[in-house]
Design an enzyme around this catalytic site. Structure first.
Site, PDB file in Angstrom:
ATOM      1  N   ARG A 118       0.850  -1.190   0.000  1.00 46.52           N
ATOM      2  CA  ARG A 118       0.000   0.000   0.000  1.00 46.52           C
ATOM      3  C   ARG A 118       0.887   1.242   0.000  1.00 46.52           C
ATOM      4  O   ARG A 118       1.722   1.403   0.881  1.00 46.52           O
ATOM      5  CB  ARG A 118      -0.905  -0.018   1.239  1.00 46.52           C
ATOM      6  CG  ARG A 118      -1.721   1.202   1.403  1.00 46.52           C
ATOM      7  CD  ARG A 118      -2.749   1.123   2.532  1.00 46.52           C
ATOM      8  NE  ARG A 118      -3.378   2.411   2.602  1.00 46.52           N
ATOM      9  CZ  ARG A 118      -3.259   3.271   3.614  1.00 46.52           C
ATOM     10  NH1 ARG A 118      -2.585   2.942   4.707  1.00 46.52           N
ATOM     11  NH2 ARG A 118      -3.827   4.451   3.563  1.00 46.52           N
ATOM     12  N   HIS A 171      -3.069  10.911   0.642  1.00 39.43           N
ATOM     13  CA  HIS A 171      -2.565  10.701   1.996  1.00 39.43           C
ATOM     14  C   HIS A 171      -2.025  12.054   2.489  1.00 39.43           C
ATOM     15  O   HIS A 171      -0.840  12.218   2.732  1.00 39.43           O
ATOM     16  CB  HIS A 171      -1.495   9.603   2.003  1.00 39.43           C
ATOM     17  CG  HIS A 171      -1.274   8.962   3.347  1.00 39.43           C
ATOM     18  ND1 HIS A 171      -1.349   7.612   3.554  1.00 39.43           N
ATOM     19  CD2 HIS A 171      -0.972   9.504   4.551  1.00 39.43           C
ATOM     20  CE1 HIS A 171      -1.095   7.334   4.827  1.00 39.43           C
ATOM     21  NE2 HIS A 171      -0.847   8.468   5.446  1.00 39.43           N
ATOM     22  N   GLU A 218      -7.584   8.293   6.038  1.00 39.92           N
ATOM     23  CA  GLU A 218      -7.930   8.949   7.303  1.00 39.92           C
ATOM     24  C   GLU A 218      -8.420  10.393   7.152  1.00 39.92           C
ATOM     25  O   GLU A 218      -7.717  11.342   7.522  1.00 39.92           O
ATOM     26  CB  GLU A 218      -6.726   8.925   8.252  1.00 39.92           C
ATOM     27  CG  GLU A 218      -6.267   7.539   8.636  1.00 39.92           C
ATOM     28  CD  GLU A 218      -5.262   7.548   9.794  1.00 39.92           C
ATOM     29  OE1 GLU A 218      -4.917   8.624  10.280  1.00 39.92           O
ATOM     30  OE2 GLU A 218      -4.825   6.451  10.195  1.00 39.92           O
ATOM     31  N   ASN A 267      -7.272   1.552   9.860  1.00 40.30           N
ATOM     32  CA  ASN A 267      -5.982   1.796  10.506  1.00 40.30           C
ATOM     33  C   ASN A 267      -6.192   1.743  12.007  1.00 40.30           C
ATOM     34  O   ASN A 267      -7.078   2.424  12.534  1.00 40.30           O
ATOM     35  CB  ASN A 267      -5.420   3.167  10.132  1.00 40.30           C
ATOM     36  CG  ASN A 267      -5.032   3.266   8.663  1.00 40.30           C
ATOM     37  OD1 ASN A 267      -5.071   2.271   7.936  1.00 40.30           O
ATOM     38  ND2 ASN A 267      -4.653   4.451   8.230  1.00 40.30           N
ATOM     39  N   TYR A 288      -4.142   1.869  15.791  1.00 37.98           N
ATOM     40  CA  TYR A 288      -2.947   2.030  16.618  1.00 37.98           C
ATOM     41  C   TYR A 288      -3.259   1.901  18.113  1.00 37.98           C
ATOM     42  O   TYR A 288      -2.482   1.324  18.848  1.00 37.98           O
ATOM     43  CB  TYR A 288      -2.278   3.385  16.345  1.00 37.98           C
ATOM     44  CG  TYR A 288      -1.659   3.426  14.958  1.00 37.98           C
ATOM     45  CD1 TYR A 288      -0.386   2.926  14.733  1.00 37.98           C
ATOM     46  CD2 TYR A 288      -2.379   3.902  13.863  1.00 37.98           C
ATOM     47  CE1 TYR A 288       0.178   2.928  13.462  1.00 37.98           C
ATOM     48  CE2 TYR A 288      -1.825   3.905  12.590  1.00 37.98           C
ATOM     49  CZ  TYR A 288      -0.550   3.407  12.397  1.00 37.98           C
ATOM     50  OH  TYR A 288       0.000   3.386  11.147  1.00 37.98           O
ATOM     51  N   GLU A 298      -3.270  -0.230   8.213  1.00 43.84           N
ATOM     52  CA  GLU A 298      -2.090   0.249   8.948  1.00 43.84           C
ATOM     53  C   GLU A 298      -2.146  -0.284  10.368  1.00 43.84           C
ATOM     54  O   GLU A 298      -3.212  -0.298  10.991  1.00 43.84           O
ATOM     55  CB  GLU A 298      -2.053   1.789   9.055  1.00 43.84           C
ATOM     56  CG  GLU A 298      -1.602   2.503   7.819  1.00 43.84           C
ATOM     57  CD  GLU A 298      -1.540   4.020   8.003  1.00 43.84           C
ATOM     58  OE1 GLU A 298      -1.236   4.483   9.129  1.00 43.84           O
ATOM     59  OE2 GLU A 298      -1.823   4.720   7.024  1.00 43.84           O
TER      60      GLU A 298
HETATM   61  C1  FCB Z   1      -1.512   7.212  10.673  1.00 40.09           C
HETATM   62  C2  FCB Z   1      -1.136   7.787   9.335  1.00 40.09           C
HETATM   63  C3  FCB Z   1       0.220   7.352   8.853  1.00 40.09           C
HETATM   64  C4  FCB Z   1       1.243   7.276   9.964  1.00 40.09           C
HETATM   65  C5  FCB Z   1       0.696   6.536  11.162  1.00 40.09           C
HETATM   66  C6  FCB Z   1       1.670   6.386  12.298  1.00 40.09           C
HETATM   67  O1  FCB Z   1      -2.509   7.979  11.268  1.00 40.09           O
HETATM   68  O2  FCB Z   1      -2.088   7.418   8.365  1.00 40.09           O
HETATM   69  O3  FCB Z   1       0.606   8.211   7.828  1.00 40.09           O
HETATM   70  O4  FCB Z   1       1.688   8.539  10.279  1.00 40.09           O
HETATM   71  O5  FCB Z   1      -0.473   7.153  11.610  1.00 40.09           O
END
Ligand code: FCB
Length: 442
Positions: free
Chosen positions: A64, A108, A153, A282, A284, A352
């Site tokens: 990607r 992006h 995002e 995505n 985290y 992600e």
């Molecule tokens: C996400 C973004 C990516 C990167 C990660 C850590 O929010 O899409 O570009 O910065 O965080």
């Protein structure tokens, strides 16, 4: 494996590329840590060949990446800059030669500065410019790319960019941020429509959203209400129009006095909600939310970032080098939650997931290996619970420009020495390679 153009390419003035909002923002004092800019990044624009070899050795079957809009249309409108386009054609052909499927993201975060000067995402016209750009790229690369993602995002683009001022273009506006969110969605819908009209080919179209589940810190009604507001701003503002056929209930009431929502036009919902082939998620971290007073007493001054929530009360769990709590179960929750909320949800990819930890001299990043292992397991748990999960992309191949944090946080499975541009695979790179190989033999 996932990357994005501005974060790795560098070469910000090469081959006719125009400035983007991130080039401009990075030059504002204090905007980006260390005064870092899009130069040199990982100089991927010149070193893409070796980077594709790293991907091939890793054994991934998909990659990607994003296309830089200002390389294709330096001022955000008009014809194609063929030198910029040529880079992506070579990249995609290089991927195909190595047996890797390209997943192309059109946006992006690197809006051409000329479009920002004309109002940026606050302006409805930007949605139409985006659709035009999407159609151009699709026309030129439709023969070699099957997977087309419109936006990465939209939430941080709108809220961090136009509400909190933490991201480019650095604005702090309430109405502007809400308008930006709507116009990003409209641009997505118009782009999908424009590409579908062209495509007699079996292409797949999707969008990528950041999906942090929002958890109240206590069972009190006030904290639960704060969590619901955060969820509406962060997730439902986007997922309800995309997959629920409606604007998020409560969004307009939350911002009464901030915006009149006059940017919503008849038929926009129909454009935004056109069926998609996939959703990229995505993930985290989870957000832990308590009620907080609004920071500014005059509601007219409130931004879309201020909804009376406190996100600073983190749970007692390990954290990554970004300070983000490590909670793999949040990924399961995000995926299962979407599946339960939207009966018409398309198939899903994790687009992600990754982390930062302080480096050791031998690049033995065991914490990252554990992090990835646990999150892949959490994604599998969601699939076992019925989510139509089609794949997982790790963030990221290379160390890169981490937006307002600059170059300090290192998300790569491959270390980049920004002085020499030497690439050094970390232990996690070898672990991921072996992990992928084991999937093929099991
Ligand atoms: C996400 C973004 C990516 C990167 C990660 C850590 O929010 O899409 O570009 O910065 O965080």
């Amino acid at each position: 494996m996932a990357t994005s153009a501005f974060q790795i390419e560098g070469a910000t003035t090469a081959d006719g590329r125009g400035p983007s909002i991130w080039d401009t923002f990075a030059t504002q004092p204090g905007a980006v840590a260390g005064g870092d800019t899009g130069e040199p990044a990982a100089d991927h624009y010149h070193r893409w060949h070796a980077d594709l070899d790293l991907l091939a050795e890793l054994g991934v079957d998909s990659y990607r990446f994003s296309v830089s809009w200002p390389r294709i249309q330096p001022s955000g409108r008009g014809g194609v800059e063929y030198r910029g386009l040529g880079f992506y054609r070579r990249l995609v052909e290089g991927l195909r030669e190595r047996g890797i499927e390209p997943f192309l993201t059109l946006y992006h975060w690197d809006l051409p500065q000329a479009l920002e000067d004309a109002g940026g995402w606050r302006s409805r016209d930007t949605a139409f410019r985006f659709a035009e750009y999407a159609a151009l790229v699709h026309e030129e690369l439709g023969d070699v790319v099957d997977h087309w993602t419109t936006l990465n995002e939209p939430y941080p683009c709108a809220v961090a960019g136009y509400g909190e001022g933490r991201h480019a273009p650095g604005a702090r506006e309430g109405h502007g941020a809400l308008a930006a969110a709507h116009h990003l969605l409209l641009g997505h819908g118009l782009a999908v429509r424009a590409m579908c009209e062209r495509a007699a080919l079996p292409h797949q179209f999707g969008i990528v959203l950041n999906q942090s589940p929002v958890v109240p810190v206590s069972p009190s009604p006030a904290d639960a209400a704060a969590a619901a507001r955060q969820d509406t701003l962060l997730r439902r503002q986007f997922t309800d129009p995309l997959f629920g056929g409606r604007y998020a209930p409560g969004l307009a009431a939350m911002f009464d006095g901030v915006s009149d929502f006059s940017f919503r036009h008849d038929d926009d919902l129909e454009i935004i909600g056109a069926p998609l082939d996939y959703l990229g998620v995505n993930y985290y971290y989870r957000l832990h939310v308590a009620e907080a007073p609004y920071r500014e007493p005059d509601p007219a001054l409130r931004t879309a970032a201020d909804i009376g929530v406190d996100t600073s009360r983190l749970p007692d769990v390990p954290r990554t080098g970004m300070g983000w709590p490590v909670e793999p179960e949040g990924l399961t929750e995000a995926l299962v939650g979407l599946h339960n909320r939207y009966p018409s949800l398309p198939p899903v990819y994790v687009t992600e997931n990754g982390c930062v930890y302080p480096d050791r001299s031998d690049f033995a990043d065991h914490e990252r290996i554990d992090f990835l292992n646990e999150h892949i397991e959490a994604a599998r748990t969601a699939a076992a619970a019925g989510v139509d999960l089609r794949g997982y992309f790790c963030w990221s191949l290379l160390d890169n420009f981490e937006w307002a944090h600059g170059y300090k946080p290192r998300f790569g499975l491959v270390h980049v020495d920004y002085e020499t541009q030497q690439r050094t695979p970390r232990a996690s790179y070898r672990w991921y390679r072996d992990f992928i190989a084991a999937q093929h033999t099991s």
